[in-house]
Design a protein around this motif. Structure first.
Motif, PDB file in Angstrom:
ATOM      1  N   LEU A 211       0.832  -1.209   0.000  1.00 58.10           N
ATOM      2  CA  LEU A 211       0.000   0.000   0.000  1.00 58.10           C
ATOM      3  C   LEU A 211       0.865   1.258   0.000  1.00 58.10           C
ATOM      4  O   LEU A 211       0.626   2.195  -0.763  1.00 58.10           O
ATOM      5  N   LEU A 212       1.892   1.258   0.838  1.00 64.06           N
ATOM      6  CA  LEU A 212       2.797   2.411   0.881  1.00 64.06           C
ATOM      7  C   LEU A 212       3.513   2.573  -0.459  1.00 64.06           C
ATOM      8  O   LEU A 212       3.727   3.698  -0.926  1.00 64.06           O
ATOM      9  N   HIS A 213       3.870   1.443  -1.074  1.00 57.36           N
ATOM     10  CA  HIS A 213       4.539   1.499  -2.380  1.00 57.36           C
ATOM     11  C   HIS A 213       3.618   2.133  -3.427  1.00 57.36           C
ATOM     12  O   HIS A 213       4.045   3.008  -4.195  1.00 57.36           O
ATOM     13  N   ASP A 214       2.340   1.715  -3.442  1.00 56.60           N
ATOM     14  CA  ASP A 214       1.393   2.263  -4.428  1.00 56.60           C
ATOM     15  C   ASP A 214       1.160   3.753  -4.193  1.00 56.60           C
ATOM     16  O   ASP A 214       1.085   4.535  -5.147  1.00 56.60           O
ATOM     17  N   LEU A 215       1.032   4.146  -2.940  1.00 56.60           N
ATOM     18  CA  LEU A 215       0.859   5.576  -2.619  1.00 56.60           C
ATOM     19  C   LEU A 215       2.072   6.372  -3.083  1.00 56.60           C
ATOM     20  O   LEU A 215       1.935   7.471  -3.658  1.00 56.60           O
ATOM     21  N   ALA A 216       3.259   5.830  -2.831  1.00 55.14           N
ATOM     22  CA  ALA A 216       4.487   6.518  -3.236  1.00 55.14           C
ATOM     23  C   ALA A 216       4.548   6.658  -4.760  1.00 55.14           C
ATOM     24  O   ALA A 216       4.924   7.722  -5.283  1.00 55.14           O
ATOM     25  N   GLN A 217       4.153   5.615  -5.474  1.00 60.07           N
ATOM     26  CA  GLN A 217       4.164   5.672  -6.940  1.00 60.07           C
ATOM     27  C   GLN A 217       3.240   6.767  -7.461  1.00 60.07           C
ATOM     28  O   GLN A 217       3.580   7.496  -8.397  1.00 60.07           O
ATOM     29  N   GLN A 218       2.053   6.873  -6.849  1.00 58.20           N
ATOM     30  CA  GLN A 218       1.098   7.904  -7.281  1.00 58.20           C
ATOM     31  C   GLN A 218       1.652   9.308  -7.022  1.00 58.20           C
ATOM     32  O   GLN A 218       1.477  10.218  -7.839  1.00 58.20           O
ATOM     33  N   MET A 219       2.327   9.475  -5.908  1.00 61.19           N
ATOM     34  CA  MET A 219       2.910  10.788  -5.598  1.00 61.19           C
ATOM     35  C   MET A 219       4.005  11.140  -6.595  1.00 61.19           C
ATOM     36  O   MET A 219       4.132  12.288  -7.027  1.00 61.19           O
ATOM     37  N   VAL A 220       4.787  10.122  -6.979  1.00 63.70           N
ATOM     38  CA  VAL A 220       5.850  10.372  -7.966  1.00 63.70           C
ATOM     39  C   VAL A 220       5.241  10.732  -9.315  1.00 63.70           C
ATOM     40  O   VAL A 220       5.692  11.661  -9.989  1.00 63.70           O
ATOM     41  N   LEU A 221       4.189   9.997  -9.717  1.00 64.99           N
ATOM     42  CA  LEU A 221       3.513  10.287 -10.994  1.00 64.99           C
ATOM     43  C   LEU A 221       2.948  11.704 -11.015  1.00 64.99           C
ATOM     44  O   LEU A 221       2.882  12.348 -12.061  1.00 64.99           O
ATOM     45  N   ALA A 222       2.531  12.184  -9.847  1.00 63.03           N
ATOM     46  CA  ALA A 222       1.972  13.537  -9.747  1.00 63.03           C
ATOM     47  C   ALA A 222       3.059  14.599  -9.632  1.00 63.03           C
ATOM     48  O   ALA A 222       2.752  15.792  -9.529  1.00 63.03           O
ATOM     49  N   GLY A 223       4.338  14.153  -9.652  1.00 62.87           N
ATOM     50  CA  GLY A 223       5.439  15.116  -9.544  1.00 62.87           C
ATOM     51  C   GLY A 223       5.704  15.583  -8.134  1.00 62.87           C
ATOM     52  O   GLY A 223       6.329  16.628  -7.915  1.00 62.87           O
ATOM     53  N   HIS A 224       5.230  14.816  -7.147  1.00 63.81           N
ATOM     54  CA  HIS A 224       5.400  15.203  -5.741  1.00 63.81           C
ATOM     55  C   HIS A 224       6.551  14.443  -5.083  1.00 63.81           C
ATOM     56  O   HIS A 224       6.446  14.010  -3.944  1.00 63.81           O
ATOM     57  N   GLN A 225       7.679  14.282  -5.806  1.00 63.99           N
ATOM     58  CA  GLN A 225       8.819  13.544  -5.252  1.00 63.99           C
ATOM     59  C   GLN A 225       9.358  14.195  -3.974  1.00 63.99           C
ATOM     60  O   GLN A 225       9.711  13.499  -3.017  1.00 63.99           O
ATOM     61  N   GLN A 226       9.444  15.512  -3.985  1.00 58.36           N
ATOM     62  CA  GLN A 226      10.012  16.201  -2.814  1.00 58.36           C
ATOM     63  C   GLN A 226       9.134  16.038  -1.581  1.00 58.36           C
ATOM     64  O   GLN A 226       9.634  15.857  -0.465  1.00 58.36           O
ATOM     65  N   GLN A 227       7.811  16.115  -1.778  1.00 56.70           N
ATOM     66  CA  GLN A 227       6.908  15.898  -0.648  1.00 56.70           C
ATOM     67  C   GLN A 227       7.060  14.473  -0.115  1.00 56.70           C
ATOM     68  O   GLN A 227       7.104  14.245   1.101  1.00 56.70           O
ATOM     69  N   LEU A 228       7.139  13.516  -1.040  1.00 55.56           N
ATOM     70  CA  LEU A 228       7.327  12.114  -0.659  1.00 55.56           C
ATOM     71  C   LEU A 228       8.637  11.956   0.121  1.00 55.56           C
ATOM     72  O   LEU A 228       8.683  11.299   1.171  1.00 55.56           O
TER      73      LEU A 228
END
Length: 635
Positions: A211-228
């Motif tokens: 679940l954490l992996h999927d959430l992280a992937q969605q954040m990366v796709l949205a360009g939110h790497q720094q927030q992640l």
């Protein structure tokens, strides 16, 4: 006759063929005329039917266009419907059904892509604006969910849980400082650790990691790497530091270390060694594992996250090692320095594996730098120890000539060094690859022993009695030789060294006999007068014989009283020395009594002069070197 008939028949046949050809040509001309008439009629028919064909084609085309339009409308309506459903799921939030929420985000992205490629539609701009706004809200909620989920399942690891992950030989219950007590030598214990199995603890439940992996992937796709990155770093770094502190790790400076009593510092070093092993093999290995799983596919962010999560904890652990390596050197620190160097070498491959990325370079270099510094400090401590042994000026005097405390300290020190034989080889190779490490160890050992012998020579001069000087040197060198023969040091120093030292021990024993007993033996030696024949006691007066007995008695009693307080701690050496004295004293005494005893026995008060029988002397010699005090009764 026959020829004219044949010619006639031939003419008839030629006429028949000609006639047949003319008929065939007529038939062909008629068929061409008929076919030409058909072609004309077909052309007229095609001209008459062309308007009908055109109308039919137009109707078919219209039907096809209507079908395409209906299908396009269905697709667009389906996209609108999917957008509405995705919006409903997103508005509910991810907490209730995270999987459906993630599916809704994927659908929303697909819708945005669809309407972006169909901008000719009047409603495309409005739908795109709505979808993008909805996606931004969805990602914001996603961040909150990732943060909350990671926080809820990130808890400090209790020390007991970590201890359960260790091999049995390292668990606290198995002995002090997590070691197996004294049943194994240091070298054996180190060998057993090489095959030990460590089981990293479960830092986050396995069911939560996808679940954490999927959430992280969605954040990366949205360009939110720094927030992640910030959420992951802040959450996991804090938890890791708490786990480390629960184990007792603290940041200490060189000054803090310098102020500590040695017993406290030694205990802290033992704990640090144990905690380094736990931290690297369990905690850092566990962090690397969950980081790789949660951020799988985001390589640059994954390595940076792991580096930032572990940076402060690594720094806190290494700071103690640096403080020890930089603190004032002293001989008793050598073995803990070797222990620390040993654990850093043991963990080197794990450190290289865990911190091998570019993002972790600073931590990796710091760990390897500490290893080198510990080796250097240990090597310098060798030199300090050698110098301290040679210059030791302690006023401790062993009045009975036994083994000096410095001797036992230095030899135990050397014997203990050989428990670290494999570690010392690695240490020597850090700085000198031109000489075999075994020869370097031999050179260090030889220098230390030589420094000890030089110091003992100086200490032996404190004795006013030269016999005690020789006994002291005999005892101490014998102790050195015996200890070396019973340890691994013999393999390094060699048999020749042992034989040379044993000869030195014998030389000191001979010197002791000469200095102690030469004068008393003179009492038992009588030079015969010229012409007396050498075997007749008549040439010596009774008075001289009485004086010889009185002198012997006084000297022997004085030697007995003094040397029965001296000590030869090794029973074999003690018996050997007594026997050597008896072998020269008793025969001389028996001979003297045999020659001159009758002169005294026939006179007044013979026991005043012949106070001891040979058996008495033998018994009293057996009391020598027992370390008796003045108040002890004679045995």
């Amino acid at each position: 006759m026959g020829v004219p008939q044949a010619m006639g028949a031939l003419r008839e046949r030629a006429a028949f063929v000609r006639e047949s050809l003319q008929k065939s040509q007529t038939i062909t001309d008629n068929m061409v005329s008929i076919l030409g008439s058909f072609d004309y009629r077909l052309s007229a028919l095609e001209t008459a039917m062309r308007p009908t064909q055109i109308r039919t084609h137009s109707i078919r085309k219209a039907h096809e266009n209507i079908d395409k339009t209906l299908k396009s409308a269905e697709v667009i309506l389906a996209q609108f419907d999917l957008t509405r459903k995705a919006e409903a799921k997103i508005l509910k939030g991810p907490h209730e059904d995270l999987e459906s929420y993630l599916e809704a985000i994927d659908q929303l992205r697909a819708n945005i892509k669809f309407f972006s490629s169909n901008k000719s539609l009047k409603s495309s701009d409005g739908v795109l604006t709505q979808c993008n706004n909805l996606l931004a809200k969805a990602i914001s909620k996603l961040e909150d969910e990732f943060r909350q989920l990671l926080k809820n399942y990130s808890k400090p690891v209790e020390p007991d849980r970590l201890f359960d992950c260790l091999p049995n030989s390292l668990r606290p219950s198995s002995g002090p400082s997590g070691q197996e007590g004294d049943s194994k030598s240091h070298a054996e214990h180190q060998k057993s650790l090489q095959a030990a199995i460590y089981t990293p603890p479960t830092l986050i439940p396995p069911r939560v990691l996808p679940l954490l992996h999927d959430l992280a992937q969605q954040m990366v796709l949205a360009g939110h790497q720094q927030q992640l990155f910030r959420i992951y770093r802040d959450t996991r770094a804090s938890v890791l530091e708490q786990s480390i502190r629960k184990l007792g790790v603290e940041r200490l400076s060189k000054d803090d270390v310098q102020k500590m009593p040695w017993e406290v510092l030694e205990a802290k070093i033992g704990s640090w060694i144990h905690l380094m092993r736990i931290s690297v093999k369990l905690l850092f290995a566990g962090e690397r594992k969950i980081c790789d799983q949660i951020l799988d596919g985001v390589h640059s962010l994954r390595d940076q996250c792991f580096a930032e999560v572990t940076a402060n904890s690594v720094s806190m652990l290494l700071s103690f090692g640096e403080a020890i390596a930089k603190s004032k050197r002293s001989p008793e620190k050598l073995f803990v320095l070797l222990d620390m160097y040993e654990i850093m070498r043991e963990l080197q491959s794990e450190i290289q594996f865990l911190f091998g990325s570019k993002a972790c370079m600073e931590m990796r270099e710091s760990a390897f730098s500490l290893t080198k510094r510990l080796a250097q400090t240990a090597q310098e401590t060798f030199g300090d120890f050698e110098e301290a042994v040679e210059k030791d000026a302690t006023k401790t005097t062993v009045f009975d000539g036994t083994v000096h405390p410095l001797t036992s300290y230095v030899i135990n020190y050397v014997k203990f060094l050989f428990d670290y034989r494999s570690t010392l080889k690695l240490l020597f190779e850090e700085f000198d690859t031109t000489h075999p490490p075994e020869s370097q160890l031999a050179a260090v050992t030889t220098r230390i022993v030589l420094a000890l012998q030089n110091n003992l020579d100086g200490k032996s001069k404190q004795y006013k009695d030269p016999a005690l000087t020789q006994l002291f040197l005999m005892n101490n060198i014998h102790y050195i030789v015996r200890s070396v023969r019973r340890s691994e040091a013999k393999d390094v120093l060699g048999d020749d060294w042992v034989q040379i030292q044993r000869r030195i021990v014998q030389q000191h024993a001979n010197q002791y006999k000469r200095v102690s007993w030469a004068k008393i033996l003179q009492c038992l030696t009588v030079q015969s007068a010229p012409g007396s024949g050498g075997g007749d006691s008549g040439s010596i007066s009774r008075g001289i014989v009485k004086d010889r007995f009185k002198t012997f008695n006084a000297q022997f009693e004085e030697i007995h009283q003094r040397q029965s307080q001296w000590t030869v701690p090794d029973s074999e050496l003690r018996e050997s020395l007594r026997l050597a004295v008896a072998e020269v004293l008793l025969p001389a005494y028996r001979s003297f009594i045999k020659r001159f005893g009758p002169m005294i026995e026939n006179g007044k008060n013979p026991t005043k002069y012949i106070r001891y029988r040979p058996e008495d002397l033998e018994r009293m010699l057996n009391e020598f070197f027992e370390g008796k005090t003045w108040n002890d009764p004679k045995r």
